[in-house]
Scaffold this motif. Sequence first.
Motif, PDB file in Angstrom:
ATOM      1  N   VAL A 285       0.839  -1.202   0.000  1.00 22.87           N
ATOM      2  CA  VAL A 285       0.000   0.000   0.000  1.00 22.87           C
ATOM      3  C   VAL A 285       0.867   1.243   0.000  1.00 22.87           C
ATOM      4  O   VAL A 285       0.621   2.202  -0.731  1.00 22.87           O
ATOM      5  CB  VAL A 285      -0.954  -0.014   1.215  1.00 22.87           C
ATOM      6  CG1 VAL A 285      -1.713   1.302   1.316  1.00 22.87           C
ATOM      7  CG2 VAL A 285      -1.930  -1.170   1.115  1.00 22.87           C
ATOM      8  N   MET A 286       1.930   1.228   0.810  1.00 22.83           N
ATOM      9  CA  MET A 286       2.818   2.390   0.860  1.00 22.83           C
ATOM     10  C   MET A 286       3.527   2.591  -0.473  1.00 22.83           C
ATOM     11  O   MET A 286       3.753   3.733  -0.900  1.00 22.83           O
ATOM     12  CB  MET A 286       3.840   2.199   1.993  1.00 22.83           C
ATOM     13  CG  MET A 286       4.633   3.447   2.313  1.00 22.83           C
ATOM     14  SD  MET A 286       3.582   4.803   2.853  1.00 22.83           S
ATOM     15  CE  MET A 286       4.371   6.196   2.075  1.00 22.83           C
ATOM     16  N   GLY A 287       3.877   1.504  -1.144  1.00 24.76           N
ATOM     17  CA  GLY A 287       4.495   1.620  -2.455  1.00 24.76           C
ATOM     18  C   GLY A 287       3.563   2.265  -3.468  1.00 24.76           C
ATOM     19  O   GLY A 287       4.007   3.080  -4.295  1.00 24.76           O
ATOM     20  N   LEU A 292       1.870   7.131  -6.679  1.00 25.64           N
ATOM     21  CA  LEU A 292       0.807   8.062  -7.034  1.00 25.64           C
ATOM     22  C   LEU A 292       1.181   9.506  -6.724  1.00 25.64           C
ATOM     23  O   LEU A 292       0.371  10.411  -6.930  1.00 25.64           O
ATOM     24  CB  LEU A 292      -0.487   7.689  -6.301  1.00 25.64           C
ATOM     25  CG  LEU A 292      -1.205   6.449  -6.832  1.00 25.64           C
ATOM     26  CD1 LEU A 292      -2.335   6.028  -5.905  1.00 25.64           C
ATOM     27  CD2 LEU A 292      -1.743   6.701  -8.243  1.00 25.64           C
ATOM     28  N   SER A 293       2.370   9.727  -6.233  1.00 30.29           N
ATOM     29  CA  SER A 293       2.875  11.072  -5.987  1.00 30.29           C
ATOM     30  C   SER A 293       3.881  11.431  -7.067  1.00 30.29           C
ATOM     31  O   SER A 293       4.430  10.561  -7.748  1.00 30.29           O
ATOM     32  CB  SER A 293       3.533  11.154  -4.600  1.00 30.29           C
ATOM     33  OG  SER A 293       2.654  10.685  -3.588  1.00 30.29           O
ATOM     34  N   ARG A 323      12.677   9.367  -2.201  1.00 29.20           N
ATOM     35  CA  ARG A 323      12.009   8.174  -2.721  1.00 29.20           C
ATOM     36  C   ARG A 323      11.714   8.279  -4.216  1.00 29.20           C
ATOM     37  O   ARG A 323      11.836   7.307  -4.955  1.00 29.20           O
ATOM     38  CB  ARG A 323      10.690   7.949  -1.972  1.00 29.20           C
ATOM     39  CG  ARG A 323      10.793   7.863  -0.465  1.00 29.20           C
ATOM     40  CD  ARG A 323      11.524   6.626  -0.029  1.00 29.20           C
ATOM     41  NE  ARG A 323      11.316   6.369   1.402  1.00 29.20           N
ATOM     42  CZ  ARG A 323      12.106   5.628   2.155  1.00 29.20           C
ATOM     43  NH1 ARG A 323      13.183   5.058   1.610  1.00 29.20           N
ATOM     44  NH2 ARG A 323      11.858   5.450   3.433  1.00 29.20           N
ATOM     45  N   GLN A 324      11.302   9.455  -4.650  1.00 28.66           N
ATOM     46  CA  GLN A 324      10.873   9.601  -6.046  1.00 28.66           C
ATOM     47  C   GLN A 324      10.988  11.063  -6.455  1.00 28.66           C
ATOM     48  O   GLN A 324      10.708  11.964  -5.670  1.00 28.66           O
ATOM     49  CB  GLN A 324       9.427   9.122  -6.195  1.00 28.66           C
ATOM     50  CG  GLN A 324       8.877   9.184  -7.607  1.00 28.66           C
ATOM     51  CD  GLN A 324       7.556   8.448  -7.723  1.00 28.66           C
ATOM     52  OE1 GLN A 324       7.504   7.227  -7.761  1.00 28.66           O
ATOM     53  NE2 GLN A 324       6.473   9.190  -7.776  1.00 28.66           N
ATOM     54  N   LEU A 325      11.401  11.285  -7.705  1.00 23.06           N
ATOM     55  CA  LEU A 325      11.480  12.618  -8.281  1.00 23.06           C
ATOM     56  C   LEU A 325      10.590  12.685  -9.516  1.00 23.06           C
ATOM     57  O   LEU A 325      10.388  11.673 -10.198  1.00 23.06           O
ATOM     58  CB  LEU A 325      12.923  12.954  -8.654  1.00 23.06           C
ATOM     59  CG  LEU A 325      13.888  13.154  -7.472  1.00 23.06           C
ATOM     60  CD1 LEU A 325      15.313  13.337  -7.977  1.00 23.06           C
ATOM     61  CD2 LEU A 325      13.470  14.330  -6.619  1.00 23.06           C
TER      62      LEU A 325
END
Length: 362
Positions: A285-287, A292-293, A323-325
């Motif tokens: 779920v956290m992934g 989705l961000s 975590r993500q760009l």
Amino acid sequence: MAAPVSGMAGSTSTGNATSFQKKPRRKLVSIPGTRPSVQNGQLLVSSGVSSLDYVIGGGLAVGTLLLVEEDRYDSYSHMLLRYFLAEGVVCGHELFLASARDHPDEIVQELPSPIVDDVAGMKISEGQSQPSDPENPDTMKIAWRYQNQPRVQTPDQSSVSQNSCRNVKGVDPTGPLNEDERQAVSLRRSPLPVPYHALLKSIQTVIRKEGFDGSTPQSKVRNVLRLGLHSLGSVLWGDDVCCKDNPAHCHALTTFLYALRGLLRTSLSVAMVTVPSHLIQNRAVMGRIIRLSDTAIALESFRGSEKETNPLYKDYHGLLHVRQLPRLNCLSCEVPDTKDLAFKLKRKQFTIEVLIITDGEQ
């Protein structure tokens, strides 16, 4: 068969007509507190922390969502949210705030006073390290492989335009917003904890009613809407994603984020969402929440852990994980210089630095 040479010469000599025309330069949207990205031309706003802007590629792109994974005690993530909102106050942006734990008016009262720095006036030399001198023992306190690393990452002066927003200096407990400044804040509040679909409806109403999506003309000059959504996914929002490994409403938050990002894409809006990731037991779920961000960072505080007393981390208050760009108008994303990042409160200012381990503690 090729055309006669004389015909070509005649066509070029009469009026110098050509089918190639210079494309006129597109006029950039001028909104206070924004600037175009040098990488992809996307309109950017500041997060309120200049070092964080540098890490994520220059700032937050308008129409995107920043996810902040809260630290265990929600102290530093809450501080980042206040910086984000205070930056909007300085720039004159509209604010939308929703929190299940604190009343929006209480959060506004805790916003730092708009003591500001002009980013365009910052000197590049502030982020550069001094050359090492073998004869000076003070220069050997830093490990040799870090001698050429800047201690504080700051945006390059050439990449900041004249209409860039100024950055809030720091959270000063003795200098919150005064009464006149609080009255001047244009704040939209969400009602007390409501289901996600009702929260989404409130955001959609504000975006359309105020003309942030272009459906209706804005009453004043064009402006940006900043959305601050605090601690989504916690039990205070009526969500069980933090209580069970297999929650009954595991898709409620992800569905909300999917719809929210669709609203942001078609409007002059930018959102910061904090999530208590350490309480979410289902990693799948956290992934999905991270994917989705657009931009996702995580704060790991040293408070209450073994690292708090570890001499290797004595100069820092926690670690920052990217975590993500975002990948906007391009196939690749901005890659930070290093992934070894740490944060600390220095003179009441939240700063992000390259993690440096001193020689004496190795």
